[in-house]
Design a protein around this motif. Structure first.
Motif, PDB file in Angstrom:
ATOM      1  N   GLU A   3       0.899  -1.233   0.122  1.00  0.00           N
ATOM      2  CA  GLU A   3       0.184  -0.127   0.176  1.00  0.00           C
ATOM      3  C   GLU A   3       0.679   1.220   0.009  1.00  0.00           C
ATOM      4  O   GLU A   3       0.659   2.159  -0.803  1.00  0.00           O
ATOM      5  N   ALA A   4       2.130   1.306   0.789  1.00  0.00           N
ATOM      6  CA  ALA A   4       2.828   2.248   0.690  1.00  0.00           C
ATOM      7  C   ALA A   4       3.324   2.616  -0.776  1.00  0.00           C
ATOM      8  O   ALA A   4       3.595   3.645  -0.973  1.00  0.00           O
ATOM      9  N   ALA A   5       4.042   1.534  -1.166  1.00  0.00           N
ATOM     10  CA  ALA A   5       4.316   1.433  -2.482  1.00  0.00           C
ATOM     11  C   ALA A   5       3.430   1.955  -3.387  1.00  0.00           C
ATOM     12  O   ALA A   5       3.865   3.009  -4.347  1.00  0.00           O
ATOM     13  N   ARG A   6       2.266   1.661  -3.693  1.00  0.00           N
ATOM     14  CA  ARG A   6       1.223   2.082  -4.385  1.00  0.00           C
ATOM     15  C   ARG A   6       1.028   3.530  -4.313  1.00  0.00           C
ATOM     16  O   ARG A   6       1.034   4.216  -5.330  1.00  0.00           O
ATOM     17  N   ALA A   7       1.140   4.021  -3.231  1.00  0.00           N
ATOM     18  CA  ALA A   7       0.697   5.371  -2.854  1.00  0.00           C
ATOM     19  C   ALA A   7       1.969   6.096  -3.414  1.00  0.00           C
ATOM     20  O   ALA A   7       1.882   7.426  -3.907  1.00  0.00           O
ATOM     21  N   LEU A   8       3.100   5.812  -3.024  1.00  0.00           N
ATOM     22  CA  LEU A   8       4.308   6.532  -3.691  1.00  0.00           C
ATOM     23  C   LEU A   8       4.512   6.433  -5.275  1.00  0.00           C
ATOM     24  O   LEU A   8       4.633   7.534  -5.745  1.00  0.00           O
ATOM     25  N   PHE A   9       4.233   5.307  -5.673  1.00  0.00           N
ATOM     26  CA  PHE A   9       4.248   5.126  -7.269  1.00  0.00           C
ATOM     27  C   PHE A   9       3.130   5.967  -7.766  1.00  0.00           C
ATOM     28  O   PHE A   9       3.508   6.799  -8.800  1.00  0.00           O
ATOM     29  N   ALA A  10       2.186   6.134  -7.161  1.00  0.00           N
ATOM     30  CA  ALA A  10       0.646   6.842  -7.808  1.00  0.00           C
ATOM     31  C   ALA A  10       1.140   8.412  -7.837  1.00  0.00           C
ATOM     32  O   ALA A  10       1.042   8.963  -8.615  1.00  0.00           O
ATOM     33  N   GLU A  11       1.979   8.838  -6.692  1.00  0.00           N
ATOM     34  CA  GLU A  11       2.134  10.410  -6.440  1.00  0.00           C
ATOM     35  C   GLU A  11       3.463  10.517  -7.394  1.00  0.00           C
ATOM     36  O   GLU A  11       3.503  11.600  -7.837  1.00  0.00           O
ATOM     37  N   ARG A  12       4.597   9.548  -7.374  1.00  0.00           N
ATOM     38  CA  ARG A  12       5.625  10.045  -7.994  1.00  0.00           C
ATOM     39  C   ARG A  12       6.244   9.227  -9.215  1.00  0.00           C
ATOM     40  O   ARG A  12       7.178   9.493  -9.821  1.00  0.00           O
ATOM     41  N   GLY A  13       5.439   8.282  -9.539  1.00  0.00           N
ATOM     42  CA  GLY A  13       5.791   7.442 -10.650  1.00  0.00           C
ATOM     43  C   GLY A  13       7.095   6.540 -10.586  1.00  0.00           C
ATOM     44  O   GLY A  13       7.290   6.273  -9.555  1.00  0.00           O
TER      45      GLY A  13
END
Length: 171
Positions: A3-13
């Protein structure tokens, strides 16, 4: 961690690195690597999480009196629009712009999409020749429109009109 990874990827690619994900998840980088042998595995896990969310939405929200397929496409459009960075990370990890589900996630999503199509076809809400392969093709096109920053809502209106088009000429 996913979930943390998904949020970061969504925010910063695709710019997100494993140590950043570890910090966001509140664990050490070694813990991340014990669960995910490399960054690509973590990206795939985040993608799997996205597909599980889409599947759950389809199962719980796409059967009613109105078009479930329309609700499905609008939900996927909203999700892809919010998660542009995750889509870019998936595309980069896979080495090509194809962020479709794989493995078990693909089979589960295909099954529920087939049910949604059949439901809409039985209700006369979607053309009788619509298939799961068509839906994947159209989601891919929707994803491309979203990537370009174009008006994906307008694109979706046109797409949905085409899915109903044959119905108006038959009646």
């Amino acid at each position: 961690m996913t979930e943390a990874a998904r949020a970061l990827f969504a925010e910063r690619g695709d710019d997100v690195q494993m140590p950043e994900i570890a910090r966001a998840a509140g664990v050490g980088v070694g813990t991340v690597y014990r669960h995910f042998p490399d960054r690509q595995a973590l990206v795939e896990a985040a993608a799997e999480h996205r597909f599980a969310e889409i599947e759950e939405y389809a199962r719980t929200q796409c059967f009613g009196e109105d078009s479930g397929l329309e609700r499905y496409f609008r939900y996927v459009g909203e999700l892809l629009s919010r998660d542009r960075g995750l889509t870019a990370a998936i595309d980069s990890a896979r080495g090509r712009p194809r962020s479709e589900p794989r493995g078990g996630a693909r089979g589960r999503l295909e099954a529920v999409v087939a049910e949604v199509i059949a439901h809409d076809q039985a209700a006369g809400l979607v053309r009788p020749d619509c298939t799961v392969a068509d839906v994947y093709l159209l989601v891919g096109a929707l994803s491309s429109v979203i990537r370009t920053g174009s008006d994906w809502g307008r694109f979706l209106d046109l797409l949905l009109s085409a899915l109903r088009d044959q119905l108006s000429t038959e009646h």
